[in-house]
Design an enzyme around this catalytic site. Structure first.
Site, short mmCIF file in Angstrom:
data_model
loop_
_atom_site.label_atom_id
_atom_site.label_comp_id
_atom_site.label_asym_id
_atom_site.label_seq_id
_atom_site.Cartn_x
_atom_site.Cartn_y
_atom_site.Cartn_z
N THR A 71 -2.11 57.54 21.22
CA THR A 71 -2.16 58.89 21.78
C THR A 71 -3.36 59.63 21.19
O THR A 71 -3.90 60.53 21.83
CB THR A 71 -0.86 59.67 21.49
OG1 THR A 71 -0.48 59.43 20.13
CG2 THR A 71 0.25 59.21 22.41
N LYS A 85 -6.37 62.30 22.82
CA LYS A 85 -6.79 63.57 22.22
C LYS A 85 -8.31 63.60 22.05
O LYS A 85 -8.97 64.62 22.34
CB LYS A 85 -6.09 63.79 20.87
CG LYS A 85 -4.57 63.90 20.99
CD LYS A 85 -3.87 63.79 19.63
CE LYS A 85 -2.38 63.53 19.83
NZ LYS A 85 -1.70 63.12 18.59
N HIS A 110 8.55 51.28 21.83
CA HIS A 110 7.23 51.70 21.35
C HIS A 110 6.45 50.61 20.64
O HIS A 110 5.37 50.88 20.10
CB HIS A 110 7.35 52.88 20.39
CG HIS A 110 7.85 54.14 21.01
ND1 HIS A 110 7.02 55.09 21.57
CD2 HIS A 110 9.10 54.60 21.16
CE1 HIS A 110 7.74 56.09 22.03
NE2 HIS A 110 9.01 55.82 21.80
N LYS A 135 -5.40 57.23 11.98
CA LYS A 135 -4.12 56.69 12.40
C LYS A 135 -3.50 56.02 11.19
O LYS A 135 -4.18 55.84 10.18
CB LYS A 135 -4.27 55.68 13.56
CG LYS A 135 -5.39 54.65 13.31
CD LYS A 135 -5.64 53.76 14.53
CE LYS A 135 -6.54 54.36 15.57
NZ LYS A 135 -5.90 54.68 16.84
N ARG A 136 -2.21 55.64 11.28
CA ARG A 136 -1.62 54.89 10.17
C ARG A 136 -2.44 53.63 9.89
O ARG A 136 -3.04 53.05 10.80
CB ARG A 136 -0.17 54.53 10.49
CG ARG A 136 0.76 55.74 10.42
CD ARG A 136 0.87 56.27 8.99
NE ARG A 136 1.61 55.38 8.15
CZ ARG A 136 2.89 55.54 7.81
NH1 ARG A 136 3.55 56.61 8.21
NH2 ARG A 136 3.52 54.67 7.05
N LYS A 175 -4.29 47.60 13.67
CA LYS A 175 -5.19 48.68 14.10
C LYS A 175 -6.64 48.43 13.65
O LYS A 175 -7.57 49.10 14.09
CB LYS A 175 -4.69 50.03 13.57
CG LYS A 175 -3.34 50.46 14.18
CD LYS A 175 -2.87 51.77 13.60
CE LYS A 175 -1.45 52.16 13.99
NZ LYS A 175 -1.35 52.72 15.37
C1 26V Z 1 9.23 51.85 13.37
C2 26V Z 1 10.04 51.72 12.32
C3 26V Z 1 10.58 50.42 12.04
C4 26V Z 1 11.85 50.54 11.31
C5 26V Z 1 11.69 51.40 10.11
C6 26V Z 1 11.27 52.78 10.44
C7 26V Z 1 10.34 52.84 11.56
C8 26V Z 1 9.81 54.05 11.87
C9 26V Z 1 8.97 54.17 12.93
C10 26V Z 1 8.69 53.07 13.67
C11 26V Z 1 7.82 53.29 14.82
C12 26V Z 1 6.92 52.20 15.13
C13 26V Z 1 6.59 52.29 16.53
C14 26V Z 1 5.53 53.33 16.83
O1 26V Z 1 5.28 54.32 16.18
N1 26V Z 1 4.89 53.05 17.89
C15 26V Z 1 3.82 53.86 18.38
O2 26V Z 1 4.33 54.72 19.38
C16 26V Z 1 3.33 55.53 19.94
C17 26V Z 1 4.01 56.45 20.92
O3 26V Z 1 4.52 55.71 21.98
C18 26V Z 1 2.27 54.69 20.59
O4 26V Z 1 1.26 55.52 21.08
C19 26V Z 1 1.67 53.72 19.58
O5 26V Z 1 0.78 52.82 20.22
C20 26V Z 1 2.77 52.92 18.93
O6 26V Z 1 2.26 52.12 17.87
#
Ligand code: 26V
Length: 807
Positions: free
Chosen positions: A652, A656, A359, A544-545, A550
C-alpha cells in the site's frame, strides 16, 4: 442536517477559541498561563472532539431509523497514527484551529506534533484497517471497527551502534483524548474449563477462567463530518480486583495476582508479522476480542430483531486475516448453545455473516494452532471445529472417497486457521489481482475448486485524505487549483491533470511542490537526527517492515555496487541520490536485524567517503512510523517496491508514493502490476523475474552461486561484505548472511540483482532530464483514483457485504 449546520457554525474561530479555553480550564484544570504543550493539545483535541459528537449521534440515529445492514471489521490491528490533525482536516476547520491557537500564542504545528502515534499495528495489514475506517465513514457505510485497546503499541526502535534495540511503547501513559469509556458495554469472556451435556440435551461450556472485555469507543469522522462511525477497542479487566481468600489473610500481593494475569491480555501488541509463535497469550488475545465483538453485535441485533436466523440480513463481519478466525466456531457456539439452533442451520447462519481477507501466501506466516493447546484454552470451540471439518467433508465429498489432506481444517495435530476461515466464510478475498490469482492457484487451490464462487478480488487502496490532502498540502493546493475541490472524495477527478503533464508551467509548479516537501524533509532530518542531506539530490526511499522477501538487502547491495562503480569510474553519470531506509524488524527475526545492521554499516562507510559524498548518501532514521511516513512519502522522487515477485500480497506504500508523484522502481508483484497498468510502462521502472519465473527457477534448482559468478558487480560486493570491509571491527559479522546468499537465497536477490542494477541506471538516466521526470511524476499522480480506499470500500460494499454506501 440541522445539527451539522450547527456544528459547522460553532467552528467559527471565536467559538472554537472559547471551547478550547473552557476545556483547558474545566476539563484539564489549567490556566492559559500554566498550560503545557500537552495541555493545549488536550484542550484542542477535546474541543474538536465535541464537534464530532452531534454528527456521531445523528449517524447512529440514521442507521437505526433505516435499519441498515452494518459492517463489523474485526482486526487485531488498527495502525491509525495521530488523530488530531486528521480530525481537523476531515472537518475542514484547519484555518480556525490555527487561528485559535495563534491567538493563545501557541504554535498549532507543535501542538499537532506533540501527539503520540496510536501504533496499534505492525504494518500494511493494520494501516489498511485504518484507511478502511476512514473510507467507510466517508462513503457512508454503517460500520464498526473492532479491535484491542493495547496498552503498549508497536515497540519503539532505537539504534545502538547500528543494531536495532526495542523499547516499550507507551502511548496510554497520557490520557487518550479521543476515546469514550463505555462502562455499560462489558462482557465476561471465558477460557479453558469443561464442556457439559445437560439433561435437556443442550451443551454448556463452563470456563475455568473469566476475563472482562471493557469497551472504549473512538468516533471516526468521515469527510466534512457527514458520517461518523465507531472504532470500538476492548480492554481486558479482571472480574474481581482481589481474590477474597488471600485478601482476608492480608496477602495483598497474592490477592491481586489473578487480576494482573487477566489484564495481560490487552497489555501489548505482538510485534511479529512474519512467523506466528503459537503463543497461548496470542491465542487468548484473538479469542478475547473476537468473542467480545460477536457478543456485542448479537446483542445489538437481538435488541431490534426477533429471529436470530435473519442475522445475515443485517450483519456483515469482515475477518482481517485469520487472527479473528475463531469467529466461525464462536458464532456457531452462540447460535447452538445460547439460541438453541441445530448445528447445520447455525453453521449456515454464521457463514452468511462471515467474510475473510487473506493478506499473505507465505507458508510460514499462515496461522496454525496446536490441537492440544486449542482443547485446553477453547474446548467447546475445538469440538465445533471438528464438527465443521466433518460437515464440510460430508458436503463436498462422496461418502466413501478419501479426503485430500489439503482440504482438512485439522491436519498434523494443528488447526489451520486459513482453511477454517475459508470454510466459515461466504466470501474470501485477496488484496490485489495477482495475489487473488495466486490464492486460487496455490494455497487455496483445492478449496477453490470445491467453492469456485467464493474467492473474489478487492485490490487494496489508501485514503487520499491522510495520504495526499493531509500529508502533502503543497501538492494538494496545486491539485485543487487545477481540478477544483472534490478530488478528496472522488480521486478519479485527478485524471484531469494528465494532459497537463505536457504543460511546462504545470510541470514547474508540480516540481516546486515536490521541492517544498524535500526541503521540509531535509529540515526534519536535521532537526530530529542532526543529519544533513542535499535537498536537490534524488530522494530514493524504501520504507516498510524489514523482511527478507521485501529485499532491503538487494537495495543496499546495489547501493554498495553503485558506490564501487563511482570510485572506479569517477566520471560515470550517477544521479546524486539520498537513499533512505525506514522500518522495524520483528524482535526475534535475526536475519532482518542483521540486514538493519548491514545497512547502517554500509551507510557509515559510504557516508564517510569524501570522493562520493556529492553523489551518494545512505540514511536510516530510526523508529519509522505513520507520522514519519507522512513526512517521507511527499518528499520521495523514487519509490522502492522490489519484493520477490509473488510474495508481496499487494503493498500500500507503493500507492501512497505514486499518488504523491514519486516514480516506482519495482517488480511485477502485488499492486505494482496494477500501478503499471495505469501509469504506463514509460513512467515506471519494472525489472526482474515474474512470479511464474520465480516458481520455475525454484523448480529447476536455482543456484545463487552461479548468479553471483555471472555478475562481477554482485560478486565484488558480496566479497567485500564477507571480508569485513564494512565491519572491520568484526569481519565475521555477516557470515550467516553471506552464506545464505551464496548457498540458499530463497528470495532470489542474486537472480534479480543485475536487472535491478540496470533498472537503477535507467533511473539515473531519466533523472538527468528534469522535464521528462516531472512529466512522469504528473502521470503517476493523475491515474491514482483506482487506489483510493473509497473505491476499495465501495467494492467490498457491493461484492462482499451487500450493504449500502450512502451518506
Ligand atoms: C501476521 C502475523 C502472523 C501471526 C503473528 C502476528 C501477525 C501479525 C500480522 C501479520 C500480518 C502479515 C500479513 C500482512 O501484513 N500482510 C500485508 O497486508 C497488506 C494489506 O493487505 C499488504 O499490502 C501487504 O502486501 C501484505 O504483506
Amino acid at each position: 442536517h440541522g445539527l451539522q449546520a450547527l456544528a459547522r457554525a460553532r467552528t467559527a474561530s471565536g467559538d472554537l477559541e472559547n471551547a478550547i479555553h473552557d476545556h483547558l480550564l474545566y476539563s484539564i484544570g489549567k490556566t492559559t498561563a500554566a498550560a503545557s504543550l500537552a495541555d493545549w493539545r488536550m484542550a484542542l483535541s477535546r474541543a474538536v472532539r465535541d464537534l464530532v459528537v452531534d454528527p456521531w449521534f445523528e449517524t447512529t440515529r440514521r442507521i437505526y431509523a433505516e435499519d441498515r445492514k452494518r459492517v463489523y471489521y474485526l482486526s487485531m490491528e488498527f495502525l491509525i497514527g495521530r488523530l488530531l490533525e486528521d480530525a481537523v482536516l476531515n472537518l475542514g476547520i484547519e484555518d480556525h484551529a490555527r487561528r485559535a491557537m495563534y491567538r493563545f500564542g501557541v504554535n498549532y504545528d507543535e501542538v499537532v506534533d506533540d501527539e503520540p502515534d496510536a501504533a496499534l499495528g505492525n504494518g500494511g495489514l493494520g494501516r489498511l484497517a485504518a484507511c478502511f475506517l476512514d473510507s467507510m465513514s466517508t462513503v457512508g457505510v454503517a460500520a464498526y471497527g473492532y479491535g484491542i485497546r493495547y496498552e503498549h503499541g508497536l515497540f519503539k526502535q532505537r539504534f545502538r551502534e547500528g543494531w536495532q534495540i526495542e523499547q516499550p511503547e507507551d502511548w496510554l501513559t497520557q490520557v487518550h483524548p479521543w476515546e469514550f469509556q463505555r462502562s455499560e458495554s462489558v462482557y465476561p469472556i471465558g477460557f479453558g474449563g469443561e464442556v457439559r451435556q445437560k439433561e435437556d440435551g443442550r451443551t454448556v461450556w463452563e470456563p475455568a477462567e473469566t476475563v472482562l472485555a471493557a469497551a472504549y469507543d473512538t468516533p471516526v469522522p468521515g469527510w466534512r463530518g457527514r458520517w461518523v462511525n465507531t472504532l470500538r477497542l476492548w480492554s481486558a479487566q479482571a472480574t474481581q480486583v482481589y481474590d477474597l481468600e488471600p485478601f482476608s489473610r492480608g496477602d495483598y500481593l497474592a490477592a491481586a495476582a489473578p487480576a494482573v494475569l487477566a489484564e495481560t491480555i490487552s497489555r501489548v501488541l505482538y510485534p511479529d508479522d512474519s512467523t506466528p509463535q503459537g503463543k497461548e497469550l496470542r491465542l487468548k488475545q484473538e479469542f478475547f476480542f473476537t468473542a467480545a465483538s460477536l457478543r456485542d453485535l448479537v446483542r445489538r441485533f437481538v435488541a431490534h430483531h426477533k429471529d436470530i436466523r435473519k442475522l445475515p440480513e443485517k450483519v456483515a463481519v469482515q475477518l482481517n486475516d485469520t487472527h479473528p478466525a475463531i469467529a466461525g466456531p464462536e458464532l456457531v457456539r452462540i447460535l447452538v448453545d445460547e439460541h438453541g439452533l441445530e448445528f447445520d442451520e447455525a453453521f449456515l447462519v454464521a457463514r452468511g455473516c462471515l467474510h475473510y481477507t487473506n493478506h499473505t501466501l507465505m507458508p510460514e506466516a499462515l496461522e496454525r494452532w496446536p490441537v492440544d493447546l486449542m482443547w485446553r484454552v477453547l474446548p467447546r470451540h475445538m469440538q465445533l471445529i471438528e464438527r465443521i471439518d466433518e460437515a464440510h467433508a460430508v458436503s463436498t465429498h462422496a461418502a466413501n472417497q478419501p479426503r485430500p489432506d489439503s482440504v482438512k481444517i485439522i491436519d498434523g495435530g494443528n488447526v489451520r486457521m486459513g482453511d477454517l476461515a475459508f470454510i466459515s466464510a461466504r466470501k474470501v478475498n485477496g488484496v490485489s489481482a495477482l495475489h487473488t490469482d495466486l490464492m486460487k492457484r496455490t494455497v487455496f487451490r483445492d478449496l477453490h475448486a470445491l467453492h469456485p464462487d467464493r474467492i473474489v478480488n478487492q485490490t487494496n487502496g489508501v485514503t487520499p485524505r491522510r495520504w495526499l490532502a493531509g500529508c502533502n498540502p503543497a501538492l494538494a493546493s496545486l491539485l485543487t487549483e487545477a481540478v477544483g475541490h472534490g478530488w478528496e472524495t472522488d480521486l478519479e477527478q485527478l485524471k484531469v491533470i494528465a494532459p497537463l503533464a505536457d504543460d511546462a508551467g504545470f510541470r514547474t509548479r508540480f516540481s516546486k511542490a515536490k521541492q517544498t516537501n524535500k526541503d521540509l524533509l531535509t529540515k526534519y532530518l536535521k532537526a530530529k537526527l542532526d543529519i544533513t542531506v542535499d535537498p536537490t539530490a534524488m530522494f530514493d526511499i524504501q520504507i516498510k517492515r524489514i523482511h527478507e522477501y521485501k529485499r532491503q538487502l538487494m537495495n543496499i547491495l546495489e547501493a554498495a555496487a553503485a558506490w564501487n562503480e563511482m570510485k572506479r569510474n569517477p566520471s560515470a553519470p550517477f544521479a546524486p541520490r539520498v537513499r533512505i531506509f525506514g522500518g522495524k524488524a520483528a524482535p526475534g527475526y535475526a536475519m532482518a536485524k542483521l540486514i538493519i545492521k548491514l545497512i547502517n554499516d554500509i551507510g557509515r562507510t559510504v557516508n564517510a567517503d569524501e570522493e562520493t559524498r556529492d553523489r551518494l548518501a545512505i540514511v536510516y532514521p530510526p523508529n519509522y512510523n505513520v507520522s514519519m511516513a507522512e513526512v517521507l512519502i511527499p518528499a520521495a522522487d523514487l519509490s522502492e517496491q522490489i519484493s520477490t515477485a509473488g510474495m508481496e500480497a499487494s503493498g500500500t506504500g507503493n500507492m501512497k508514493f505514486a499518488m504523491n508523484g514519486a516514480l516506482t522502481i519495482g517488480t511485477l508483484d502485488g499492486a505494482n502490476v496494477e500501478i503499471r497498468e495505469r501509469v504506463g510502462d514509460e513512467n515506471i521502472f519494472i525489472f526482474g523475474k515474474t512470479a511464474d519465473e520465480v516458481t520455475e527457477a525454484r523448480e529447476q534448482g536455482y543456484d545463487p552461486s552461479a548468479a553471483i559468478a555471472a555478475s562481477p558487480r554482485l560478486a565484488e560486493v558480496v566479497e567485500q561484505i564477507a571480508s569485513g570491509l564494512f565491519s572491520p571491527e568484526d569481519p565475521e559479522r555477516y557470515r550467516a548472511l553471506v552464506d545464505n546468499l551464496r548457498g540458499h537465497d530463497w528470495f532470489m536477490v542474486c537472480a534479480d540483482f543485475d536487472a535491478y542494477y540496470a533498472a537503477q541506471r535507467e533511473v539515473d538516466a531519466a533523472w538527468a532530464d528534469k522535464n521528462a521526470w516531472a512529466r512522469s511524476a504528473v502521470l503517476n499522480t493523475a491515474p491514482m483514483g483506482w487506489f483510493s480506499s473509497d473505491r476499495t470500500i465501495r467494492g467490498y460494499a457491493k461484492d462482499v457485504w451487500e450493504v449500502d454506501a450512502r451518506v
